[in-house]
Each structure stands twice: as structure tokens, then as C-alpha cells.
Scaffold this motif. Sequence first.
Motif, PDB file in Angstrom:
ATOM      1  N   ARG A  92       0.829  -1.217   0.000  1.00  0.00           N
ATOM      2  CA  ARG A  92       0.000   0.000   0.000  1.00  0.00           C
ATOM      3  C   ARG A  92       0.856   1.256   0.000  1.00  0.00           C
ATOM      4  NH1 ARG A  92      -5.509  -1.386   3.307  1.00  0.00           N
ATOM      5  NH2 ARG A  92      -6.071  -3.097   1.908  1.00  0.00           N
ATOM      6  N   PHE A  93       0.347   2.276  -0.707  1.00  0.00           N
ATOM      7  CA  PHE A  93       1.060   3.535  -0.884  1.00  0.00           C
ATOM      8  C   PHE A  93       0.074   4.692  -0.835  1.00  0.00           C
ATOM      9  CE2 PHE A  93       3.645   0.289  -2.746  1.00  0.00           C
ATOM     10  CZ  PHE A  93       4.957   0.693  -2.563  1.00  0.00           C
ATOM     11  N   VAL A  94       0.569   5.907  -0.555  1.00  0.00           N
ATOM     12  CA  VAL A  94      -0.267   7.106  -0.602  1.00  0.00           C
ATOM     13  C   VAL A  94       0.006   7.844  -1.907  1.00  0.00           C
ATOM     14  CG1 VAL A  94      -0.493   7.379   1.894  1.00  0.00           C
ATOM     15  CG2 VAL A  94       1.378   8.497   0.735  1.00  0.00           C
ATOM     16  N   HIS A  95      -1.063   8.303  -2.531  1.00  0.00           N
ATOM     17  CA  HIS A  95      -0.971   9.019  -3.803  1.00  0.00           C
ATOM     18  C   HIS A  95      -1.769  10.310  -3.750  1.00  0.00           C
ATOM     19  CE1 HIS A  95       0.871   5.594  -5.516  1.00  0.00           C
ATOM     20  NE2 HIS A  95       0.103   5.393  -6.570  1.00  0.00           N
ATOM     21  N   ALA A  96      -1.328  11.267  -4.506  1.00  0.00           N
ATOM     22  CA  ALA A  96      -2.137  12.462  -4.738  1.00  0.00           C
ATOM     23  C   ALA A  96      -3.350  12.039  -5.580  1.00  0.00           C
ATOM     24  CB  ALA A  96      -1.326  13.520  -5.480  1.00  0.00           C
ATOM     25  N   PRO A  97      -4.463  12.755  -5.447  1.00  0.00           N
ATOM     26  CA  PRO A  97      -5.642  12.417  -6.253  1.00  0.00           C
ATOM     27  C   PRO A  97      -5.311  12.429  -7.745  1.00  0.00           C
ATOM     28  CG  PRO A  97      -6.219  14.003  -4.551  1.00  0.00           C
ATOM     29  CD  PRO A  97      -4.713  13.879  -4.547  1.00  0.00           C
ATOM     30  N   ARG A 143      -4.896  -0.402  -7.369  1.00  0.00           N
ATOM     31  CA  ARG A 143      -6.310  -0.058  -7.192  1.00  0.00           C
ATOM     32  C   ARG A 143      -6.446   0.795  -5.936  1.00  0.00           C
ATOM     33  NH1 ARG A 143      -6.098  -5.418  -6.922  1.00  0.00           N
ATOM     34  NH2 ARG A 143      -5.811  -6.329  -4.881  1.00  0.00           N
ATOM     35  N   VAL A 144      -7.416   1.682  -5.951  1.00  0.00           N
ATOM     36  CA  VAL A 144      -7.692   2.532  -4.799  1.00  0.00           C
ATOM     37  C   VAL A 144      -8.416   1.689  -3.753  1.00  0.00           C
ATOM     38  CG1 VAL A 144      -8.929   4.563  -3.963  1.00  0.00           C
ATOM     39  CG2 VAL A 144      -7.807   4.625  -6.200  1.00  0.00           C
ATOM     40  N   VAL A 145      -7.890   1.697  -2.533  1.00  0.00           N
ATOM     41  CA  VAL A 145      -8.551   0.985  -1.436  1.00  0.00           C
ATOM     42  C   VAL A 145      -9.202   1.955  -0.458  1.00  0.00           C
ATOM     43  CG1 VAL A 145      -7.150  -1.104  -1.635  1.00  0.00           C
ATOM     44  CG2 VAL A 145      -6.393   0.734  -0.129  1.00  0.00           C
ATOM     45  N   ALA A 146      -8.809   3.237  -0.530  1.00  0.00           N
ATOM     46  CA  ALA A 146      -9.433   4.259   0.317  1.00  0.00           C
ATOM     47  C   ALA A 146      -9.194   5.633  -0.297  1.00  0.00           C
ATOM     48  CB  ALA A 146      -8.873   4.215   1.726  1.00  0.00           C
ATOM     49  N   ALA A 199      -5.181   9.497  -1.791  1.00  0.00           N
ATOM     50  CA  ALA A 199      -5.775   8.165  -1.934  1.00  0.00           C
ATOM     51  C   ALA A 199      -4.779   7.135  -1.423  1.00  0.00           C
ATOM     52  CB  ALA A 199      -6.102   7.879  -3.396  1.00  0.00           C
ATOM     53  N   VAL A 200      -5.308   6.049  -0.906  1.00  0.00           N
ATOM     54  CA  VAL A 200      -4.483   4.906  -0.528  1.00  0.00           C
ATOM     55  C   VAL A 200      -4.677   3.871  -1.627  1.00  0.00           C
ATOM     56  CG1 VAL A 200      -4.082   3.080   1.163  1.00  0.00           C
ATOM     57  CG2 VAL A 200      -4.799   5.368   1.928  1.00  0.00           C
ATOM     58  N   VAL A 201      -3.568   3.436  -2.213  1.00  0.00           N
ATOM     59  CA  VAL A 201      -3.643   2.449  -3.289  1.00  0.00           C
ATOM     60  C   VAL A 201      -2.915   1.180  -2.883  1.00  0.00           C
ATOM     61  CG1 VAL A 201      -3.751   4.254  -5.062  1.00  0.00           C
ATOM     62  CG2 VAL A 201      -1.560   3.193  -4.516  1.00  0.00           C
ATOM     63  N   GLU A 202      -3.325   0.092  -3.532  1.00  0.00           N
ATOM     64  CA  GLU A 202      -2.668  -1.189  -3.297  1.00  0.00           C
ATOM     65  C   GLU A 202      -2.205  -1.750  -4.634  1.00  0.00           C
ATOM     66  OE1 GLU A 202      -3.091  -4.862  -0.347  1.00  0.00           O
ATOM     67  OE2 GLU A 202      -4.976  -4.179  -1.217  1.00  0.00           O
ATOM     68  N   LYS A 203      -0.963  -2.193  -4.662  1.00  0.00           N
ATOM     69  CA  LYS A 203      -0.400  -2.804  -5.862  1.00  0.00           C
ATOM     70  C   LYS A 203      -1.001  -4.190  -6.035  1.00  0.00           C
ATOM     71  CE  LYS A 203       2.234   0.629  -6.151  1.00  0.00           C
ATOM     72  NZ  LYS A 203       1.260   1.672  -6.159  1.00  0.00           N
TER      73      LYS A 203
END
Length: 118
Positions: free
Chosen positions: A72-77, A86-89, A95-99
Motif C-alpha cells: 500500500r502507498f499514498v498518492h495524490a488524487p 487499485r484505490v482501497v481508500a 488516496a491509498v492504493v494497493e499494488k
Amino acid sequence: MTVVSSYMSSSEERVGEIQSLFRNVNEQIAEAADRFDVESARFYCECHDPACGERVDVPLDEYEKVRTKSTRFVHAPGHVERKFERVVARKRGYAVVEKFGHALTRIVRRLDPRSETA
């Protein structure tokens, strides 16, 4: 020199390395913020674009939740690459994304500074 195995494309390797580099910088930001006992910090977007310099405000407790999973990683919108994450939150301002995908998840787990194997 990085050796790319036959099941992992060089682009997946590069994506994993870039995102892990941003994550490592953010780990240092989190450590500093924790030492100063603040509630949130401005982290770098951990997207796949090496030229991205966007910053996102993330509460430290939320950052710690993201970091409980190596994938999981943090991304700018708007910085999500749907080919491999994929966005998980969705949170306010990030956004929090998961590879996903075996090869990419393997590389980001291996490069996680909190991992037992790092």
C-alpha cells in the motif's frame, strides 16, 4: 546493476523501485514528525512518476495504517495507474492504493524498509 528475471518486466521493476524510493523518503518524514510529536505531515506522493513532486497531508496515524501493508502507498488524487494498482481508500486530499500482480507486489515487499526481508 539490477537483474530483471524473466517473469518480471523491466517496467514493473522500475515502477516498484520508484514507488519504494518515495516510500523510503516518506518513512524519514514520518520519523521526524513523530519526534516532534505532530499529528500530521506533508508526504510525497508515492506514485510511479519519478518527476512527481506533489505533497499530500496525511495524519500520522493514517500513514501508519497504510504502512502496515507493504503493497500500500499514498498518492495524490488522480495519480493512480490502474494497470497495476487499485484505490482501497479515498481520503481528504489523498488516496491509498494497493499494488496488484505477483511481480510488482514481490518487488515492493522486498524493498519495504519495514519488511523482515529488507
